[in-house]
Design a protein around this motif. Sequence first.
Motif, short mmCIF file in Angstrom:
data_model
loop_
_atom_site.label_atom_id
_atom_site.label_comp_id
_atom_site.label_asym_id
_atom_site.label_seq_id
_atom_site.Cartn_x
_atom_site.Cartn_y
_atom_site.Cartn_z
N GLY A 156 11.79 -0.16 -6.23
CA GLY A 156 11.41 0.78 -5.03
C GLY A 156 10.05 0.38 -4.36
N THR A 157 9.13 -0.09 -5.17
CA THR A 157 7.88 -0.86 -4.71
C THR A 157 8.20 -2.00 -3.62
OG1 THR A 157 6.80 -0.34 -6.51
CG2 THR A 157 5.62 -1.76 -5.31
N LEU A 158 9.04 -2.98 -3.94
CA LEU A 158 9.42 -3.85 -2.94
C LEU A 158 10.00 -3.56 -1.76
CD1 LEU A 158 10.31 -6.82 -5.57
CD2 LEU A 158 8.51 -6.55 -4.20
N ALA A 159 11.03 -2.54 -2.14
CA ALA A 159 11.80 -1.77 -0.80
C ALA A 159 10.96 -0.99 0.20
CB ALA A 159 12.88 -0.87 -1.30
N ILE A 160 9.94 -0.47 -0.44
CA ILE A 160 8.83 0.19 0.53
C ILE A 160 7.99 -0.95 1.15
CG2 ILE A 160 6.95 1.57 0.54
CD1 ILE A 160 8.15 3.39 -1.90
#
Length: 175
Positions: A156-160
């Motif tokens: 999720g952090t990398l997607a954001i």
Amino acid sequence: MPTMVQVLEDENRLVVIRSHLNAPDGRLMRSLLDARGIHAFLSGENVAGMNEGMFANLMVRAGDREEAENILSNVTALPASAFPVRQDPDGEELACHRCGSSRVHPYAGRLPSLMPFLRQTARPEDAFYHCLECGNYYTEKRPRFTSLSIAVMWGGTLAIATLLIIWVINWLQWS
């Protein structure tokens, strides 16, 4: 009366001076002898290094036996029985998950981590162990956080971050 050839053959034959050595102890003793100019041979070295239950024999020429015994007289190999045997509640011997060594000891404290900001602290009740052979830290219990939750968090952090970078690139193109 033995001939000169027979005497030389007798002095050049290999004799065992230490037996039932594990591979590291055998290499240590061989290097001590080699440093003093005595050529030594470790029979079964490769097999003893691959299999924990196999042993090697340290051999020298018969003519060098007495000098080799004098050199090794003060050297003793630590027997495997000198290491404590740690067992799980079922009675099985604990072994490192990475290298299979039984030279492990309980560990409590900060665990090393490759991910910044996610350093876990091992408590005594977590049953963490540290391998003295390869330096691996592991636990026999299921960890408090499963790897799935950490993977979802990082995903999720990398997607954001990726969406933010794409938004900044698009904003710079139209400005």
